[in-house]
Design an enzyme around this catalytic site. Structure first.
Site, PDB file in Angstrom:
ATOM      1  N   TYR A   1      15.559 -15.102 -26.682  1.00  0.00           N
ATOM      2  CA  TYR A   1      16.966 -15.542 -26.650  1.00  0.00           C
ATOM      3  C   TYR A   1      17.830 -14.607 -25.810  1.00  0.00           C
ATOM      4  O   TYR A   1      18.814 -15.050 -25.196  1.00  0.00           O
ATOM      5  CB  TYR A   1      17.513 -15.679 -28.081  1.00  0.00           C
TER       6      TYR A   1
ATOM      7  N   ASP B   1      23.751 -23.885 -25.234  1.00  0.00           N
ATOM      8  CA  ASP B   1      24.587 -23.192 -24.240  1.00  0.00           C
ATOM      9  C   ASP B   1      26.057 -23.529 -24.481  1.00  0.00           C
ATOM     10  O   ASP B   1      26.388 -24.362 -25.317  1.00  0.00           O
ATOM     11  CB  ASP B   1      24.146 -23.590 -22.811  1.00  0.00           C
TER      12      ASP B   1
ATOM     13  N   HIS C   1      22.057 -27.934 -32.902  1.00  0.00           N
ATOM     14  CA  HIS C   1      20.960 -26.953 -32.888  1.00  0.00           C
ATOM     15  C   HIS C   1      21.483 -25.532 -32.787  1.00  0.00           C
ATOM     16  O   HIS C   1      20.716 -24.614 -32.478  1.00  0.00           O
ATOM     17  CB  HIS C   1      19.996 -27.254 -31.730  1.00  0.00           C
TER      18      HIS C   1
ATOM     19  N   CYS D   1      24.758  -6.515 -39.691  1.00  0.00           N
ATOM     20  CA  CYS D   1      25.975  -7.254 -40.029  1.00  0.00           C
ATOM     21  C   CYS D   1      27.047  -6.250 -40.462  1.00  0.00           C
ATOM     22  O   CYS D   1      26.805  -5.397 -41.332  1.00  0.00           O
ATOM     23  CB  CYS D   1      25.668  -8.229 -41.178  1.00  0.00           C
TER      24      CYS D   1
ATOM     25  N   THR E   1      18.522 -36.442 -22.558  1.00  0.00           N
ATOM     26  CA  THR E   1      17.638 -36.010 -23.644  1.00  0.00           C
ATOM     27  C   THR E   1      16.386 -36.872 -23.627  1.00  0.00           C
ATOM     28  O   THR E   1      16.445 -38.069 -23.376  1.00  0.00           O
ATOM     29  CB  THR E   1      18.336 -36.075 -25.019  1.00  0.00           C
ATOM     30  N   SER E   2      15.259 -36.224 -23.898  1.00  0.00           N
ATOM     31  CA  SER E   2      13.975 -36.941 -23.838  1.00  0.00           C
ATOM     32  C   SER E   2      13.779 -37.835 -25.058  1.00  0.00           C
ATOM     33  O   SER E   2      12.894 -38.668 -25.102  1.00  0.00           O
ATOM     34  CB  SER E   2      12.817 -35.937 -23.749  1.00  0.00           C
TER      35      SER E   2
ATOM     36  N   ALA F   1      22.819 -36.788 -14.196  1.00  0.00           N
ATOM     37  CA  ALA F   1      23.970 -36.744 -15.099  1.00  0.00           C
ATOM     38  C   ALA F   1      25.257 -36.443 -14.335  1.00  0.00           C
ATOM     39  O   ALA F   1      26.316 -37.019 -14.623  1.00  0.00           O
ATOM     40  CB  ALA F   1      23.729 -35.682 -16.164  1.00  0.00           C
TER      41      ALA F   1
HETATM   42  P1  OAD Z   1      14.044 -32.098 -22.944  1.00  0.00           P
HETATM   43  O1  OAD Z   1      13.652 -31.023 -21.998  1.00  0.00           O
HETATM   44  O2  OAD Z   1      13.072 -32.602 -23.962  1.00  0.00           O
HETATM   45  O3  OAD Z   1      14.496 -33.403 -22.117  1.00  0.00           O
HETATM   46  C1  OAD Z   1      15.397 -33.265 -21.059  1.00  0.00           C
HETATM   47  C2  OAD Z   1      15.695 -34.668 -20.580  1.00  0.00           C
HETATM   48  O4  OAD Z   1      16.690 -34.593 -19.581  1.00  0.00           O
HETATM   49  C3  OAD Z   1      14.484 -35.362 -19.970  1.00  0.00           C
HETATM   50  O5  OAD Z   1      14.407 -36.687 -20.465  1.00  0.00           O
HETATM   51  C4  OAD Z   1      14.790 -35.356 -18.459  1.00  0.00           C
HETATM   52  O6  OAD Z   1      14.294 -36.528 -17.811  1.00  0.00           O
HETATM   53  C5  OAD Z   1      16.304 -35.380 -18.476  1.00  0.00           C
HETATM   54  N1  OAD Z   1      16.933 -34.780 -17.308  1.00  0.00           N
HETATM   55  C6  OAD Z   1      16.536 -33.682 -16.626  1.00  0.00           C
HETATM   56  N2  OAD Z   1      17.395 -33.431 -15.616  1.00  0.00           N
HETATM   57  C7  OAD Z   1      18.369 -34.392 -15.677  1.00  0.00           C
HETATM   58  C8  OAD Z   1      19.532 -34.688 -14.910  1.00  0.00           C
HETATM   59  N3  OAD Z   1      19.894 -33.936 -13.865  1.00  0.00           N
HETATM   60  N4  OAD Z   1      20.289 -35.763 -15.259  1.00  0.00           N
HETATM   61  C9  OAD Z   1      19.936 -36.539 -16.313  1.00  0.00           C
HETATM   62  N5  OAD Z   1      18.830 -36.322 -17.087  1.00  0.00           N
HETATM   63  C10 OAD Z   1      18.067 -35.253 -16.761  1.00  0.00           C
HETATM   64  O7  OAD Z   1      15.388 -31.610 -23.657  1.00  0.00           O
HETATM   65  P2  OAD Z   1      16.052 -32.206 -24.965  1.00  0.00           P
HETATM   66  O8  OAD Z   1      15.855 -33.684 -25.051  1.00  0.00           O
HETATM   67  O9  OAD Z   1      17.425 -31.695 -25.017  1.00  0.00           O
HETATM   68  O10 OAD Z   1      15.130 -28.320 -29.958  1.00  0.00           O
HETATM   69  O11 OAD Z   1      15.193 -31.489 -26.127  1.00  0.00           O
HETATM   70  C11 OAD Z   1      15.587 -31.753 -27.459  1.00  0.00           C
HETATM   71  C12 OAD Z   1      15.221 -30.562 -28.276  1.00  0.00           C
HETATM   72  O12 OAD Z   1      13.826 -30.224 -28.077  1.00  0.00           O
HETATM   73  C13 OAD Z   1      15.955 -29.286 -27.909  1.00  0.00           C
HETATM   74  O13 OAD Z   1      17.235 -29.230 -28.452  1.00  0.00           O
HETATM   75  C14 OAD Z   1      15.036 -28.237 -28.518  1.00  0.00           C
HETATM   76  C15 OAD Z   1      13.722 -28.778 -28.018  1.00  0.00           C
HETATM   77  O14 OAD Z   1      12.652 -28.414 -28.796  1.00  0.00           O
HETATM   78  C16 OAD Z   1      15.242 -27.124 -30.661  1.00  0.00           C
HETATM   79  O15 OAD Z   1      15.269 -26.060 -30.070  1.00  0.00           O
HETATM   80  C17 OAD Z   1      15.318 -27.256 -32.132  1.00  0.00           C
END
Ligand code: OAD
Length: 230
Positions: free
Chosen positions: A52, A90, A105, A132, A171-172, A214
């Site tokens: 981190y 972020d 998250h 702390c 998001t995926s 995006a």
């Molecule tokens: P992922 O890395 O799983 O997915 C990112 C998504 O963004 C994918 O579907 C890409 O196709 C899409 N993407 C990438 N670049 C892009 C762009 N320029 N414009 C639009 N889409 C774009 O990330 P998350 O879905 O956020 O959880 O992952 C969900 C969670 O899985 C996270 O919060 C984290 C991870 O494990 C925890 O840490 C608990």
């Protein structure tokens, strides 16, 4: 019209913040699932802190992009009719001007006392030596690890999912409970929109799928939802 927006790592990708699936879920050879867990923190706290620390330091080198700014502008126009939920840890939504962001998250720029649960702003490195100020307990990143319950799931998010429009951006759709939000909103009658570089496995749930970056598609969506002709 109430709209709820769920963002994922893809909205920050064009700012230079790596997504989870782009890096094949790896960090320095470690699977993220092996580092971002309570068990990893109990067993190797300094490795987890290092994971981190790097991500916290990297935030100083990136800026919000037009997608973050478009959502901040939409909040100005819609006020409480917009609920922004993010899976991202972020601060780019805030730096773009969004004032109400539900970080389900957690947030990498905050630390939490493992003993009294006090939450502190934290921008520098974190280690087991930090204590702390209130109770002397150890500090951990204020982020949700695998196996932990995301924030805002009791009240704020279920209420937000009663909106007329649900938009999932970058998001995926692979990690629950966020991955279930689209179906939940749709069951409540919402129009569902997905913005992604490519159709996700759950794209069939969405009424509208906007394929593209995006930084281009979110401003278009914000103008349309905000009542402008696009
Ligand atoms: P992922 O890395 O799983 O997915 C990112 C998504 O963004 C994918 O579907 C890409 O196709 C899409 N993407 C990438 N670049 C892009 C762009 N320029 N414009 C639009 N889409 C774009 O990330 P998350 O879905 O956020 O959880 O992952 C969900 C969670 O899985 C996270 O919060 C984290 C991870 O494990 C925890 O840490 C608990």
């Amino acid at each position: 019209m109430r709209i709820v927006v769920l963002t994922g790592a893809g909205i920050s990708a064009e700012s230079g913040v790596p997504t989870f699936r782009d890096a094949d879920g790896l960090w320095e050879g470690h699977r993220v699932e092996d580092v971002a867990t309570p068990e990893a923190f109990a067993w190797q706290p300094e490795l987890v802190h290092a994971f981190y620390d790097l991500r916290r330091a990297a935030l100083a080198t990136v800026e919000p992009n037009p997608a973050h700014r478009a959502l901040a502008g939409l909040e100005e126009r819609l006020g409480d009719d917009l609920t922004l939920v993010t899976q991202n840890i972020d601060d780019l939504h805030e730096r773009a001007g969004s004032r109400r962001v539900l970080h389900m998250h957690g947030e990498i720029l905050k630390a939490r006392c493992a003993r009294c649960e006090a939450v502190l702003d934290w921008r520098g490195d974190l280690s087991t030596a930090e204590r702390c100020g209130a109770c002397g307990g150890g500090l951990r990143p204020h982020v949700v690890w695998f196996g932990e319950m995301p924030f805002y799931m009791e009240e704020e998010i279920p209420r937000a999912l009663e909106a007329e429009v649900f938009a999932a951006i970058g998001t995926s759709g692979l990690v629950y409970p966020a991955a279930g939000f689209a179906a939940q909103a749709k069951a409540g009658g919402a129009l569902t929109v997905e913005i992604n570089l490519e159709p996700t496995p759950s794209f069939r749930i969405f009424d509208v799928v906007l394929i593209g970056k995006a930084s281009e598609k979110v401003p278009e969506l914000a103008r349309a939802v905000g009542g402008e002709v696009i």
